[in-house]
Write an enzyme that holds these catalytic residues in place. Structure first.
Site, PDB file in Angstrom:
ATOM      1  N   PRO A   2      89.998   7.475 -66.129  1.00 28.22           N
ATOM      2  CA  PRO A   2      90.244   7.795 -64.713  1.00 28.22           C
ATOM      3  C   PRO A   2      88.983   7.592 -63.870  1.00 28.22           C
ATOM      4  O   PRO A   2      87.924   8.111 -64.209  1.00 28.22           O
ATOM      5  CB  PRO A   2      90.633   9.282 -64.736  1.00 28.22           C
ATOM      6  N   GLU A   3      89.110   6.796 -62.844  1.00 32.64           N
ATOM      7  CA  GLU A   3      88.033   6.642 -61.872  1.00 32.64           C
ATOM      8  C   GLU A   3      88.496   7.311 -60.576  1.00 32.64           C
ATOM      9  O   GLU A   3      89.514   7.992 -60.558  1.00 32.64           O
ATOM     10  CB  GLU A   3      87.699   5.158 -61.671  1.00 32.64           C
ATOM     11  N   LYS A  59      84.757  11.804 -59.098  1.00 34.11           N
ATOM     12  CA  LYS A  59      85.777  11.961 -60.142  1.00 34.11           C
ATOM     13  C   LYS A  59      86.035  13.426 -60.466  1.00 34.11           C
ATOM     14  O   LYS A  59      86.659  13.730 -61.473  1.00 34.11           O
ATOM     15  CB  LYS A  59      85.319  11.225 -61.409  1.00 34.11           C
ATOM     16  N   ARG A 112      92.253  12.727 -75.498  1.00 39.27           N
ATOM     17  CA  ARG A 112      90.995  12.589 -76.250  1.00 39.27           C
ATOM     18  C   ARG A 112      90.014  13.728 -76.007  1.00 39.27           C
ATOM     19  O   ARG A 112      88.939  13.734 -76.598  1.00 39.27           O
ATOM     20  CB  ARG A 112      90.364  11.235 -75.941  1.00 39.27           C
ATOM     21  N   ARG A 153      67.194   1.907 -54.863  1.00 37.08           N
ATOM     22  CA  ARG A 153      67.234   1.944 -56.327  1.00 37.08           C
ATOM     23  C   ARG A 153      66.480   0.783 -56.936  1.00 37.08           C
ATOM     24  O   ARG A 153      66.362  -0.280 -56.345  1.00 37.08           O
ATOM     25  CB  ARG A 153      68.697   1.843 -56.808  1.00 37.08           C
ATOM     26  N   ARG A 252      78.028  -1.194 -70.798  1.00 36.18           N
ATOM     27  CA  ARG A 252      79.445  -1.272 -70.433  1.00 36.18           C
ATOM     28  C   ARG A 252      79.903  -2.722 -70.355  1.00 36.18           C
ATOM     29  O   ARG A 252      79.180  -3.600 -69.856  1.00 36.18           O
ATOM     30  CB  ARG A 252      79.678  -0.605 -69.072  1.00 36.18           C
TER      31      ARG A 252
END
Ligand SMILES: [Zn+2]
Length: 270
Positions: A2-3, A59, A112, A153, A252
């Site tokens: 889920p995002e 989230k 999970r 960043r 990822r």
């Protein structure tokens, strides 16, 4: 996993099916889902209360209850909220079930068990404790704020967008889609990004998330011009004659087009 768009759908489920109803009881079916609260503490905090407000930040989902505290849900890898009327409809992996006097039930399910159910004094306390950045759909999070946070960043475009302390709620799949739409390589160093890219990135972020929420709400497929349904090494790019490639960024799986995602590179897309 889920995002933000999936969690927004959970927020709407909670808002539509649970707000304003009085809680009869709370059943904890698997205590491993609880964080810093016992099953009896959760039951005592919620029984007899009403859920009054559903709020999402990134989230994370929060529900204000009439005891003046908040229920805090995080959905991990496989978490979801399901509302139903008949006990027989209880999801197989329900971990916490809230029964309302109206006869309705709300289940937090998570096959999970990477998600968490907790209590919080306020959403702000959780945001501060976890050092979460702004929510990308917060109207106050404008282009200037976005540009300041991302351009400050180090590292690459994808890792900056994925960092929850920069922006809360962007995850692996939707970041790839956003970057794809701006014709930029996911591994482009932040310092190489042209300043004019930020407006495109910001718009792609908002549009991708809002469109995804609409598609989920309608239970519709991703349109053919999206990268999302083509996350496969060697797939054809839906936007150009290029090929979709798979690389690993920040651990990822990352998919991008080897032809049009070159903005910012010498001789690359304009
Ligand atoms: Zn392409």
């Amino acid at each position: 996993m889920p995002e933000l768009p999936e969690v927004e759908i959970c927020r709407r489920t909670l808002e539509r099916h649970a707000l304003g109803q009085t809680i009869e009881q709370v059943s904890v079916l698997d205590e491993r889902i609880l964080e810093a609260v016992s099953a009896s503490q959760l039951r005592n905090a919620l029984a007899g209360r009403q859920l009054r407000l559903a709020r999402r930040h990134g989230k994370h989902l929060f529900a204000l209850h009439s005891g003046d505290g908040w229920l805090h849900l995080h959905f991990g890898m496989t978490g979801d909220l399901v509302a139903y009327d008949e006990a027989a409809q209880q999801p197989r992996f329900a971990r916490v079930v809230i029964d309302f006097y109206s006869g309705r039930h709300l289940a937090y399910e998570d096959a999970r068990l990477f998600g968490r159910v907790a209590l919080a004094s306020s959403p702000e306390a959780v945001i501060s404790e976890r050092k979460l950045g702004p929510d990308p759909l917060d109207p106050a999070f404008d282009l200037a704020a976005f540009t300041t946070r991302v351009s400050g960043r180090r590292g690459t475009l994808k890792t900056a967008l994925m960092a929850q302390e920069v922006i809360a709620g962007l995850g692996n799949l939707y970041v790839d889609e956003i970057v794809f739409r701006t014709s930029t390589h996911p591994n482009e160093p932040i310092e190489n990004l042209p300043s004019r890219l930020y407006r495109r990135l910001y718009a792609a972020m908002k549009n991708t998330l809002l469109e995804a929420i609409d598609l989920l709400e309608q239970d519709a497929e991703y349109p053919g011009h999206y990268l999302l349904p083509r996350r496969e090494e060697g797939a054809r790019c839906p936007r150009c004659p290029g090929t979709i490639r798979k690389i690993t960024v920040g651990g990822r799986s990352t998919y991008f087009c080897d032809r049009h995602q070159t903005l910012g590179r010498p001789g690359g897309a304009r």
